[in-house]
Design a protein around this motif. Structure first.
Motif, short mmCIF file in Angstrom:
data_model
loop_
_atom_site.label_atom_id
_atom_site.label_comp_id
_atom_site.label_asym_id
_atom_site.label_seq_id
_atom_site.Cartn_x
_atom_site.Cartn_y
_atom_site.Cartn_z
N ALA A 1 -2.05 9.36 6.52
CA ALA A 1 -1.28 10.59 6.29
C ALA A 1 -2.23 11.79 6.24
CB ALA A 1 -0.51 10.48 4.98
N GLY A 2 -1.89 12.82 6.99
CA GLY A 2 -2.70 14.04 7.02
C GLY A 2 -3.82 14.03 8.02
N VAL B 1 -2.89 9.80 -2.87
CA VAL B 1 -2.38 8.58 -3.49
C VAL B 1 -1.72 8.96 -4.83
CG1 VAL B 1 -3.06 6.40 -4.57
CG2 VAL B 1 -4.08 7.09 -2.40
N PRO B 2 -0.52 8.42 -5.12
CA PRO B 2 0.14 8.75 -6.39
C PRO B 2 -0.76 8.47 -7.59
CG PRO B 2 1.65 7.57 -4.94
CD PRO B 2 0.31 7.55 -4.26
N VAL C 1 0.85 -1.19 0.00
CA VAL C 1 0.00 0.00 0.00
C VAL C 1 0.89 1.24 0.00
CG1 VAL C 1 -1.73 1.30 1.31
CG2 VAL C 1 -1.90 -1.18 1.17
N ALA C 2 0.55 2.23 -0.82
CA ALA C 2 1.38 3.44 -0.92
C ALA C 2 1.39 4.20 0.41
CB ALA C 2 0.85 4.33 -2.03
N ARG C 3 2.61 4.62 0.81
CA ARG C 3 2.78 5.40 2.04
C ARG C 3 3.68 6.59 1.77
NH1 ARG C 3 5.05 1.48 6.41
NH2 ARG C 3 5.89 0.27 4.67
N ASP C 4 3.65 7.56 2.68
CA ASP C 4 4.52 8.72 2.51
C ASP C 4 5.91 8.42 3.04
OD1 ASP C 4 4.44 8.97 5.27
OD2 ASP C 4 3.17 10.77 5.28
N GLU C 5 6.78 9.43 3.02
CA GLU C 5 8.18 9.22 3.41
C GLU C 5 8.34 8.86 4.88
OE1 GLU C 5 7.06 13.49 3.88
OE2 GLU C 5 6.88 11.98 2.28
N ARG C 6 7.34 9.16 5.70
CA ARG C 6 7.41 8.82 7.13
C ARG C 6 6.75 7.48 7.43
NH1 ARG C 6 4.66 13.47 10.21
NH2 ARG C 6 5.46 12.30 12.01
N GLY C 7 6.09 6.89 6.43
CA GLY C 7 5.47 5.59 6.63
C GLY C 7 3.98 5.62 6.82
N PHE C 8 3.35 6.83 6.80
CA PHE C 8 1.91 6.92 6.98
C PHE C 8 1.19 6.58 5.67
CE2 PHE C 8 3.67 9.42 10.39
CZ PHE C 8 2.87 9.08 11.47
N ALA D 1 -9.84 5.87 0.87
CA ALA D 1 -9.38 4.71 0.12
C ALA D 1 -7.88 4.83 -0.16
CB ALA D 1 -10.15 4.57 -1.18
N THR D 2 -7.20 3.71 -0.18
CA THR D 2 -5.75 3.67 -0.39
C THR D 2 -5.45 3.35 -1.86
OG1 THR D 2 -5.47 1.30 0.04
CG2 THR D 2 -5.55 2.77 1.95
N SER D 3 -4.19 3.05 -2.13
CA SER D 3 -3.78 2.71 -3.48
C SER D 3 -4.25 1.32 -3.91
CB SER D 3 -2.25 2.78 -3.59
OG SER D 3 -1.64 1.88 -2.68
N VAL D 4 -4.72 0.51 -2.95
CA VAL D 4 -5.21 -0.83 -3.26
C VAL D 4 -6.73 -0.83 -3.17
CG1 VAL D 4 -5.23 -3.26 -2.55
CG2 VAL D 4 -3.12 -1.93 -2.39
N PRO D 5 -7.44 -1.16 -4.24
CA PRO D 5 -8.91 -1.17 -4.20
C PRO D 5 -9.43 -2.09 -3.09
CG PRO D 5 -8.14 -1.37 -6.46
CD PRO D 5 -6.93 -1.49 -5.59
N GLY D 6 -10.39 -1.58 -2.32
CA GLY D 6 -10.97 -2.35 -1.23
C GLY D 6 -10.21 -2.26 0.08
#
Length: 428
Positions: free
Chosen positions: A392-393, A363-364, A349-356, A378-383
């Motif tokens: 993050a944020g 999401v990129p 799963v996509a995370r920022d430079e700190r790991g969040f 929602a994250t970079s992975v559907p579902g």
């Protein structure tokens, strides 16, 4: 108490004074709401536990723990206690797929469990430690809506747990998620745990954050023996009449200092900054300033500790003055900010430079669908969704985490509905 003995004691812990492992076990049991007692080996109330251990051929190693009248364990970890008093994920059954698997039982995860289970989603909550997460270690939360006099993190977590299980959610504490395999093309997501896999149509990541380690070797040697990460109520009782130090400038540190001042003779808050205004809520700062037992030591840090069986002295360095001062201390409580608890994601799963965990427009773009960003949680992975401090944020407050957990549930419903439609149209 009856005659100085507890009326109910489901867990009997036997250990010499100063045993560093007792604090971890006691904190877990306190946060789980399980009554227990801690006794030295020569205490009359320890005799039955020692006798049972010998009769069962168990080599005596402290802490020695008797669980109800059923079993005795030598120096167990919290997983042993969790399995004794709670369900395990293997009870879900091989191949069973839940609608929603929630990783982390802090305010975000518990709120999602309440709303998910109450709206008909089969829901499983997996927590590596005790229910409540980092918020569960908070001695008093004073700005949570509906509790004008405040509520301890432990009580808030216990109420939320009872509420979630009443609606049918399964909560599996002391169960660590060790890996994650995303599901694509209609396949369920798979969470690997130390009790076996959990398959789910949707996953909510709500693991929150852990306190950063101080990194001073002398201090780390006293963890559980006067040095604590967090501020559990059980540890506060050990500091009655003494001097304690709280390291950190956030709300958790302020709440801990106020709570500890009810037991300790004096409390020092140690921060590297010039003051508390940048990191702590105004209502807490005003309460601290009005408390004669609390002082704030600015531009300072902890550089050493000493003692025999447990902590007795702490060394503070005042950076502006380039001076060090060693002071008596019966307790050092470290609340040092956030470290994300997501090593198990391992790049899935996509995370920022700190790991969040990144969500929504953060999401990129390479993970967007048809030029559109994922939904807000929602994250970079559907579902797969994220809520609370791990996102993050996020605001990093109990109320906002609870709100995010509840707000994620409609997105889960949308995903499962879309998943069913997609599968139906493909003839599956």
């Amino acid at each position: 108490m009856v005659g100085g003995w507890p009326e109910i004691e489901l867990v009997n812990i036997v250990a010499p004074a100063g045993d560093p492992n007792v604090g971890v076990l006691r904190d877990f049991l306190d946060r789980q709401g399980i009554p227990m007692g801690v006794w030295p080996p020569d205490a009359p109330h320890a005799a039955k536990t020692l006798e049972m251990a010998r009769s069962q051929g168990i080599e005596i190693a402290y802490p020695l723990v008797r669980i109800a009248e059923r079993e005795v364990h030598a120096n167990p970890d919290v997983r042993v206690l969790g399995r004794a008093f709670g369900a395990t994920v293997d009870e879900l059954g091989e191949g069973h797929v839940v609608d929603l698997a929630i990783v982390g039982a802090g305010p975000a995860g518990l709120a999602a469990a309440v709303y998910g289970a109450s709206e008909g989603l089969s829901t499983a909550v997996i927590e590596a430690d005790a229910v409540g997460g980092q918020a569960g270690t908070s001695s008093m939360i004073r700005n949570y809506l509906g509790f004008p006099r405040g509520i301890s993190g432990m009580r808030l977590a216990q109420r939320a747990r009872f509420q979630a299980t009443r609606f049918g959610a399964g909560i599996y504490s002391a169960t660590e998620v060790t890996g994650f395999t995303p599901g694509y093309r209609g396949e369920p997501h798979v969470l690997q745990t130390d009790d076996g896999p959990v398959c789910a149509r949707a996953v909510l990541i709500s693991t929150g954050v852990a306190y950063r380690r101080l990194g001073v070797e002398e201090v780390e040697g006293f963890v559980g023996r006067g040095v604590y990460y967090g501020a559990a109520s059980s540890a506060a009782r050990e500091c009655e009449g003494g001097h304690v130090l709280v390291v950190g400038g956030g709300n958790s540190a302020g709440q801990a200092a106020i709570h500890l001042s009810r037991f300790a003779r004096s409390v020092s808050i140690v921060v590297r900054r010039d003051g508390l205004a940048e990191t702590m809520s105004d209502y807490l700062i005003r309460e601290i300033e009005a408390n004669p037992r609390i002082v704030v030591k600015t531009n300072a840090e902890i550089v050493g500790a000493s003692g025999t069986d447990r902590l007795q002295h702490v060394t503070i360095r005042f950076n502006e003055k380039d001076q060090e001062l060693t002071v008596p201390a019966c307790g050092l409580f470290l609340l040092l900010g956030a470290h994300p608890c997501v090593d198990w994601l391992d790049g899935t799963v996509a995370r920022d430079e700190r790991g969040f965990v990144l969500t929504g427009r953060d999401v990129p773009a390479e993970f967007w669908s048809e030029g559109l960003p994922p939904l807000p949680q929602a994250t970079s992975v559907p579902g797969v969704f994220a809520a609370g401090d791990i996102r993050a944020g996020s605001m990093k407050r109990v109320a906002s985490a609870s709100g995010e957990g509840a707000a994620a549930v409609p997105l889960v419903h949308q995903w499962i509905e879309a998943l069913g439609t997609a599968l139906g149209s493909s003839g599956v």
